[in-house]
Scaffold this motif. Structure first.
Motif, PDB file in Angstrom:
ATOM      1  N   PHE A   1       0.688  -1.240   0.059  1.00 60.43           N
ATOM      2  CA  PHE A   1       0.137   0.013   0.102  1.00 60.43           C
ATOM      3  C   PHE A   1       0.892   1.349   0.021  1.00 60.43           C
ATOM      4  N   LEU A   2       0.385   2.129  -0.419  1.00 58.34           N
ATOM      5  CA  LEU A   2       0.981   3.629  -0.615  1.00 58.34           C
ATOM      6  C   LEU A   2      -0.009   4.674  -0.429  1.00 58.34           C
ATOM      7  N   HIS A   3       0.170   5.584   0.529  1.00 57.16           N
ATOM      8  CA  HIS A   3      -0.397   6.840   0.885  1.00 57.16           C
ATOM      9  C   HIS A   3       0.043   7.876  -0.187  1.00 57.16           C
ATOM     10  N   VAL A   4      -0.859   8.419  -0.925  1.00 51.14           N
ATOM     11  CA  VAL A   4      -0.653   9.393  -1.877  1.00 51.14           C
ATOM     12  C   VAL A   4      -1.217  10.566  -1.700  1.00 51.14           C
ATOM     13  N   LYS A   5      -0.629  11.688  -1.728  1.00 49.99           N
ATOM     14  CA  LYS A   5      -1.053  13.023  -1.419  1.00 49.99           C
ATOM     15  C   LYS A   5      -0.818  13.958  -2.602  1.00 49.99           C
ATOM     16  N   PRO A   6      -1.596  13.991  -3.474  1.00 51.62           N
ATOM     17  CA  PRO A   6      -1.401  14.808  -4.740  1.00 51.62           C
ATOM     18  C   PRO A   6      -1.327  16.227  -4.518  1.00 51.62           C
ATOM     19  N   GLY A   7      -0.894  17.264  -5.395  1.00 48.84           N
ATOM     20  CA  GLY A   7      -0.790  18.536  -5.274  1.00 48.84           C
ATOM     21  C   GLY A   7      -2.074  19.012  -5.237  1.00 48.84           C
ATOM     22  N   LYS A   8      -2.971  18.465  -6.100  1.00 49.56           N
ATOM     23  CA  LYS A   8      -4.467  18.951  -6.135  1.00 49.56           C
ATOM     24  C   LYS A   8      -5.222  17.931  -5.821  1.00 49.56           C
ATOM     25  N   GLY A   9      -6.494  18.002  -4.991  1.00 42.69           N
ATOM     26  CA  GLY A   9      -7.319  16.802  -4.680  1.00 42.69           C
ATOM     27  C   GLY A   9      -7.137  16.166  -3.513  1.00 42.69           C
ATOM     28  N   SER A  10      -7.988  15.307  -3.107  1.00 44.77           N
ATOM     29  CA  SER A  10      -7.557  14.580  -1.809  1.00 44.77           C
ATOM     30  C   SER A  10      -6.934  13.441  -2.053  1.00 44.77           C
ATOM     31  N   ALA A  11      -6.118  13.126  -0.788  1.00 42.92           N
ATOM     32  CA  ALA A  11      -5.325  12.071  -0.467  1.00 42.92           C
ATOM     33  C   ALA A  11      -6.048  10.738  -0.773  1.00 42.92           C
ATOM     34  N   PHE A  12      -5.200   9.785  -1.325  1.00 42.43           N
ATOM     35  CA  PHE A  12      -5.916   8.394  -1.547  1.00 42.43           C
ATOM     36  C   PHE A  12      -4.965   7.333  -1.039  1.00 42.43           C
ATOM     37  N   VAL A  13      -5.056   6.181  -1.117  1.00 38.86           N
ATOM     38  CA  VAL A  13      -4.258   5.073  -0.767  1.00 38.86           C
ATOM     39  C   VAL A  13      -4.281   4.080  -1.949  1.00 38.86           C
ATOM     40  N   ARG A  14      -3.325   3.701  -2.753  1.00 41.08           N
ATOM     41  CA  ARG A  14      -3.175   2.805  -3.445  1.00 41.08           C
ATOM     42  C   ARG A  14      -2.720   1.670  -3.031  1.00 41.08           C
ATOM     43  N   THR A  15      -3.358   0.614  -3.477  1.00 38.92           N
ATOM     44  CA  THR A  15      -3.148  -0.700  -2.781  1.00 38.92           C
ATOM     45  C   THR A  15      -3.015  -1.996  -3.959  1.00 38.92           C
ATOM     46  N   LYS A  16      -2.154  -2.924  -3.522  1.00 43.78           N
ATOM     47  CA  LYS A  16      -2.198  -4.273  -4.448  1.00 43.78           C
ATOM     48  C   LYS A  16      -2.647  -5.123  -3.552  1.00 43.78           C
ATOM     49  N   LEU A  17      -3.547  -6.107  -3.896  1.00 46.89           N
ATOM     50  CA  LEU A  17      -4.270  -6.852  -2.917  1.00 46.89           C
ATOM     51  C   LEU A  17      -4.348  -8.222  -3.615  1.00 46.89           C
ATOM     52  N   LYS A  18      -4.315  -9.043  -2.723  1.00 43.36           N
ATOM     53  CA  LYS A  18      -4.672 -10.601  -3.256  1.00 43.36           C
ATOM     54  C   LYS A  18      -5.723 -11.436  -2.740  1.00 43.36           C
ATOM     55  N   ASP A  19      -6.664 -11.850  -3.747  1.00 41.42           N
ATOM     56  CA  ASP A  19      -7.739 -12.862  -3.308  1.00 41.42           C
ATOM     57  C   ASP A  19      -7.308 -14.070  -2.657  1.00 41.42           C
ATOM     58  N   VAL A  20      -7.496 -14.064  -1.585  1.00 37.57           N
ATOM     59  CA  VAL A  20      -7.182 -15.325  -0.709  1.00 37.57           C
ATOM     60  C   VAL A  20      -7.916 -16.569  -1.161  1.00 37.57           C
ATOM     61  N   MET A  21      -9.153 -16.554  -1.980  1.00 37.44           N
ATOM     62  CA  MET A  21      -9.669 -17.503  -2.350  1.00 37.44           C
ATOM     63  C   MET A  21      -9.263 -18.097  -3.649  1.00 37.44           C
ATOM     64  N   ASN A  22      -8.931 -17.342  -4.690  1.00 36.07           N
ATOM     65  CA  ASN A  22      -8.314 -17.834  -5.866  1.00 36.07           C
ATOM     66  C   ASN A  22      -7.004 -17.345  -6.249  1.00 36.07           C
ATOM     67  N   GLY A  23      -6.490 -16.343  -5.388  1.00 38.00           N
ATOM     68  CA  GLY A  23      -4.892 -16.076  -5.732  1.00 38.00           C
ATOM     69  C   GLY A  23      -4.769 -14.975  -6.506  1.00 38.00           C
ATOM     70  N   GLY A  24      -5.844 -14.437  -7.220  1.00 36.54           N
ATOM     71  CA  GLY A  24      -5.691 -13.487  -8.196  1.00 36.54           C
ATOM     72  C   GLY A  24      -5.136 -12.190  -7.461  1.00 36.54           C
ATOM     73  N   VAL A  25      -4.517 -11.352  -8.064  1.00 29.22           N
ATOM     74  CA  VAL A  25      -3.962  -9.920  -7.671  1.00 29.22           C
ATOM     75  C   VAL A  25      -4.437  -8.909  -8.231  1.00 29.22           C
ATOM     76  N   ILE A  26      -5.007  -7.735  -7.576  1.00 28.80           N
ATOM     77  CA  ILE A  26      -5.609  -6.528  -8.109  1.00 28.80           C
ATOM     78  C   ILE A  26      -5.023  -5.541  -7.604  1.00 28.80           C
ATOM     79  N   GLU A  27      -4.912  -4.289  -8.379  1.00 26.84           N
ATOM     80  CA  GLU A  27      -4.590  -3.013  -7.693  1.00 26.84           C
ATOM     81  C   GLU A  27      -5.942  -2.172  -7.599  1.00 26.84           C
ATOM     82  N   ARG A  28      -5.997  -1.483  -6.636  1.00 24.97           N
ATOM     83  CA  ARG A  28      -7.121  -0.610  -6.014  1.00 24.97           C
ATOM     84  C   ARG A  28      -6.753   0.550  -5.354  1.00 24.97           C
TER      85      ARG A  28
END
Length: 187
Positions: free
Chosen positions: A24-51
């Protein structure tokens, strides 16, 4: 967020699925609100997504992953059979090969493993961190060729292949790290 922070290695329930946070990475852009970028692994099927998540709007609910000790009984090609006991009784169950994956390639019959469950359903098997196995097949090492740190393939009693130093011979018991499949030492 329901949880104050996203944690690496923690599990969360998102859209009816369970994910483990890999990064995960906390991102604070110059304009707009902060957000958290994550890389997540589905524990049931093993797939990895970014969200990405908005910390002020999105609510993450931690998922409770239960771990229980079980005994690996045997595999019959399609199913792997286990036994575990609770409250003085013993239950036997079987898991498909796709659930087990290659987590049992270094585990002998009648060895203890950990089951990972979510809402009572087993989704993964964790072998012990290290195991001691006998080498059943290995070519003899060449004398004087051990200074280079060279390795050779060896087959252990579970049928798995491990790279071992040249001085290790057939019939010896070795210690293996089940997470990486690496030779650790003679046992």
């Amino acid at each position: 967020m329901a949880d104050a922070y996203i944690e690496k290695g923690a599990t969360y329930e998102i859209d009816g699925k369970v994910f483990e946070c890999l990064e995960f990475l906390h991102v604070k852009p110059g304009k707009g609100s902060a957000f958290v970028r994550t890389k997540l692994k589905d524990v049931m099927n093993g797939g990895v997504i970014e969200r990405t998540f908005n910390p002020s709007k999105d609510v993450l609910k931690k998922a409770f992953i239960e771990r229980k000790e079980a005994e690996y009984l045997y595999g019959d090609g399609e199913l792997f059979h286990f036994m575990y006991g609770e409250d003085g009784g013993w239950d036997q169950f079987a898991l498909d090969a796709d659930v087990v994956g290659d987590s049992l390639k270094f585990v002998k019959e009648n060895e203890k493993v950990k089951m990972k469950l979510y809402e009572g359903k087993v989704f993964s098997i964790e072998p012990p961190l290290t195991v001691e196995l006998v080498i059943t097949e290995s070519e003899p090492g060449v004398k004087g060729n051990t200074a280079t740190g060279a390795t050779k393939p060896a087959i252990v009693e579970t049928g798995a292949q491990v790279m071992v130093p040249l001085f290790v011979e057939q019939g010896e018991t070795i210690k293996i790290d089940t997470r990486t499949g690496e030779y650790l030492s003679r046992a």
